[in-house]
Design a protein around this motif. Sequence first.
Motif, PDB file in Angstrom:
ATOM      1  N   ALA A   1       0.830  -1.205   0.000  1.00  0.00           N
ATOM      2  CA  ALA A   1       0.000   0.000   0.000  1.00  0.00           C
ATOM      3  C   ALA A   1       0.867   1.258   0.000  1.00  0.00           C
ATOM      4  N   ASN A   2       2.003   1.211   0.720  1.00  0.00           N
ATOM      5  CA  ASN A   2       2.926   2.353   0.720  1.00  0.00           C
ATOM      6  C   ASN A   2       3.459   2.645  -0.684  1.00  0.00           C
ATOM      7  N   VAL A   3       3.767   1.605  -1.439  1.00  0.00           N
ATOM      8  CA  VAL A   3       4.291   1.793  -2.799  1.00  0.00           C
ATOM      9  C   VAL A   3       3.247   2.477  -3.679  1.00  0.00           C
ATOM     10  N   VAL A   4       1.995   2.069  -3.579  1.00  0.00           N
ATOM     11  CA  VAL A   4       0.940   2.689  -4.397  1.00  0.00           C
ATOM     12  C   VAL A   4       0.801   4.173  -4.049  1.00  0.00           C
ATOM     13  N   LEU A   5       0.809   4.487  -2.740  1.00  0.00           N
ATOM     14  CA  LEU A   5       0.667   5.887  -2.314  1.00  0.00           C
ATOM     15  C   LEU A   5       1.911   6.708  -2.675  1.00  0.00           C
ATOM     16  N   ASN A   6       3.081   6.091  -2.645  1.00  0.00           N
ATOM     17  CA  ASN A   6       4.298   6.799  -3.063  1.00  0.00           C
ATOM     18  C   ASN A   6       4.228   7.162  -4.552  1.00  0.00           C
ATOM     19  N   ARG A   7       3.680   6.274  -5.358  1.00  0.00           N
ATOM     20  CA  ARG A   7       3.525   6.574  -6.795  1.00  0.00           C
ATOM     21  C   ARG A   7       2.479   7.676  -7.002  1.00  0.00           C
ATOM     22  N   LEU A   8       1.435   7.630  -6.180  1.00  0.00           N
ATOM     23  CA  LEU A   8       0.430   8.685  -6.287  1.00  0.00           C
ATOM     24  C   LEU A   8       1.035  10.056  -5.997  1.00  0.00           C
ATOM     25  N   ARG A   9       1.919  10.141  -5.077  1.00  0.00           N
ATOM     26  CA  ARG A   9       2.568  11.409  -4.724  1.00  0.00           C
ATOM     27  C   ARG A   9       3.577  11.849  -5.781  1.00  0.00           C
ATOM     28  N   SER A  10       4.298  10.874  -6.386  1.00  0.00           N
ATOM     29  CA  SER A  10       5.385  11.196  -7.312  1.00  0.00           C
ATOM     30  C   SER A  10       4.866  11.789  -8.623  1.00  0.00           C
ATOM     31  N   ALA A  11       5.630  12.706  -9.143  1.00  0.00           N
ATOM     32  CA  ALA A  11       5.276  13.324 -10.443  1.00  0.00           C
ATOM     33  C   ALA A  11       5.541  12.391 -11.604  1.00  0.00           C
ATOM     34  N   ASN A  12       6.255  11.302 -11.391  1.00  0.00           N
ATOM     35  CA  ASN A  12       6.591  10.365 -12.462  1.00  0.00           C
ATOM     36  C   ASN A  12       5.493   9.316 -12.690  1.00  0.00           C
ATOM     37  N   PHE A  13       4.432   9.356 -11.908  1.00  0.00           N
ATOM     38  CA  PHE A  13       3.353   8.374 -12.031  1.00  0.00           C
ATOM     39  C   PHE A  13       2.004   9.112 -12.093  1.00  0.00           C
ATOM     40  N   PRO A  14       0.920   8.377 -12.443  1.00  0.00           N
ATOM     41  CA  PRO A  14      -0.393   9.023 -12.560  1.00  0.00           C
ATOM     42  C   PRO A  14      -0.847   9.694 -11.257  1.00  0.00           C
ATOM     43  N   ASP A  15      -1.902  10.522 -11.379  1.00  0.00           N
ATOM     44  CA  ASP A  15      -2.319  11.364 -10.263  1.00  0.00           C
ATOM     45  C   ASP A  15      -3.513  10.812  -9.472  1.00  0.00           C
ATOM     46  N   THR A  16      -4.017   9.654  -9.858  1.00  0.00           N
ATOM     47  CA  THR A  16      -5.120   9.043  -9.090  1.00  0.00           C
ATOM     48  C   THR A  16      -4.764   7.597  -8.744  1.00  0.00           C
ATOM     49  N   ILE A  17      -5.401   7.062  -7.704  1.00  0.00           N
ATOM     50  CA  ILE A  17      -5.144   5.675  -7.280  1.00  0.00           C
ATOM     51  C   ILE A  17      -5.588   4.712  -8.380  1.00  0.00           C
ATOM     52  N   HIS A  18      -6.700   4.999  -9.023  1.00  0.00           N
ATOM     53  CA  HIS A  18      -7.169   4.127 -10.093  1.00  0.00           C
ATOM     54  C   HIS A  18      -6.156   4.055 -11.222  1.00  0.00           C
ATOM     55  N   ASP A  19      -5.655   5.211 -11.633  1.00  0.00           N
ATOM     56  CA  ASP A  19      -4.711   5.235 -12.749  1.00  0.00           C
ATOM     57  C   ASP A  19      -3.366   4.630 -12.372  1.00  0.00           C
ATOM     58  N   VAL A  20      -2.958   4.808 -11.127  1.00  0.00           N
ATOM     59  CA  VAL A  20      -1.690   4.198 -10.677  1.00  0.00           C
ATOM     60  C   VAL A  20      -1.788   2.684 -10.741  1.00  0.00           C
ATOM     61  N   ILE A  21      -2.905   2.133 -10.273  1.00  0.00           N
ATOM     62  CA  ILE A  21      -3.053   0.665 -10.228  1.00  0.00           C
ATOM     63  C   ILE A  21      -3.215   0.098 -11.640  1.00  0.00           C
ATOM     64  N   TYR A  22      -3.956   0.791 -12.505  1.00  0.00           N
ATOM     65  CA  TYR A  22      -4.209   0.268 -13.846  1.00  0.00           C
ATOM     66  C   TYR A  22      -3.170   0.744 -14.871  1.00  0.00           C
ATOM     67  N   GLN A  23      -2.095   1.341 -14.454  1.00  0.00           N
ATOM     68  CA  GLN A  23      -1.038   1.727 -15.393  1.00  0.00           C
ATOM     69  C   GLN A  23      -0.501   0.484 -16.079  1.00  0.00           C
ATOM     70  N   LYS A  24      -0.247   0.592 -17.357  1.00  0.00           N
ATOM     71  CA  LYS A  24       0.111  -0.575 -18.163  1.00  0.00           C
ATOM     72  C   LYS A  24       1.423  -1.208 -17.692  1.00  0.00           C
ATOM     73  N   SER A  25       1.381  -2.528 -17.604  1.00  0.00           N
ATOM     74  CA  SER A  25       2.562  -3.356 -17.308  1.00  0.00           C
ATOM     75  C   SER A  25       3.211  -3.002 -15.962  1.00  0.00           C
ATOM     76  N   GLN A  26       2.394  -2.667 -14.962  1.00  0.00           N
ATOM     77  CA  GLN A  26       2.961  -2.339 -13.649  1.00  0.00           C
ATOM     78  C   GLN A  26       2.598  -3.383 -12.576  1.00  0.00           C
ATOM     79  N   PHE A  27       1.366  -3.804 -12.528  1.00  0.00           N
ATOM     80  CA  PHE A  27       0.942  -4.781 -11.512  1.00  0.00           C
ATOM     81  C   PHE A  27       0.400  -6.025 -12.213  1.00  0.00           C
ATOM     82  N   SER A  28       1.011  -7.169 -11.931  1.00  0.00           N
ATOM     83  CA  SER A  28       0.637  -8.411 -12.614  1.00  0.00           C
ATOM     84  C   SER A  28      -0.807  -8.846 -12.347  1.00  0.00           C
ATOM     85  N   PRO A  29      -1.423  -8.636 -11.162  1.00  0.00           N
ATOM     86  CA  PRO A  29      -2.822  -9.037 -10.982  1.00  0.00           C
ATOM     87  C   PRO A  29      -3.789  -8.323 -11.917  1.00  0.00           C
TER      88      PRO A  29
END
Length: 300
Positions: free
Chosen positions: A208-236
């Motif tokens: 969960a910390n990794v997902v929230l760290n990506r949400l904060r970072s400018a190098n990743f999407p700006d919403t939790i939905h977009d962070v999780i569904y970013q292409k080729s990032q989470f195998s599930p």
Amino acid sequence: MLIFKQSRCIALLVSVILVSFSAISLMNPEGSAATGENVIEMGKLKSVSHTAAEAIVPGTKSAIHRTSASSSTIIPMLYTTAAEPVHTWARMVSAGWLSPEKLQRQNAVKKGTAEPKAKVTVVKATPSAAQALKKAAKGTTSVNKVKAATQQHPPATLFFSRTKLLSQEQQAEATWSYAVSEEDLLLLQKIVMAEAEGEPYQGKVAVANVVLNRLRSANFPDTIHDVIYQKSQFSPVANGRLKRVKPNADSIKAVNAALMGVKEVTDDTYFFLSLTLAQDLTVHHSRTLLKTIGNHTFYK
């Protein structure tokens, strides 16, 4: 006399007989009269009954014997009963069960005994020690508040600075905030369940910390939905497991803790993978390893 002179043996024999008679007469001076007196005494004893004889000598028994068939003299024969002891000692042994009343009395006596009081020494703390104790108490209180909050409801708004996720008490330092929707909360719980179902609780919080760290970072999407569904990032997401899982209690608790500011990895941790299951090890070779929790290795 002539015979005595001719045989000295006969003379010696006669002298011995005379000496014997003289000795008998000396031992019983009454002579032949003694026999009559003895008969008279025996006659007196004829009138003595068995009971009288026992009264004369207590504890004895009497028996009457005749001296001969022709003689009418009765001789009482007194004897003691040796088979029956005069005094009989009896050892009395008394034994009894303890009644409930006796036991209660014994317990009451034990409880009534006064115990020595321990001396209590009061040590006054120095001002510096008192301040340290206050700080420790405040820290314990804040931790307890976070634990209590994670078990109830997560915060509705997240506060970030440029480098880290802030706690609710640090919102004045935030550079921007994020409103957590019900959909975001459910997606976060499902990704933690899908990625770390068999991992320890600390590993779930770290995902969960990794997902929230990506949400904060400018190098990743700006919403939790977009962070999780970013292409080729989470195998599930790729294999469809994310849609099938249902979050368990540990996953929900871990997500709530991460939203409240509990961190198992640092704020610059953006990647994780399982070295035994991952097919692409590019992250492992290109990123800096920070920590391993269970089967997951975390990188920045």
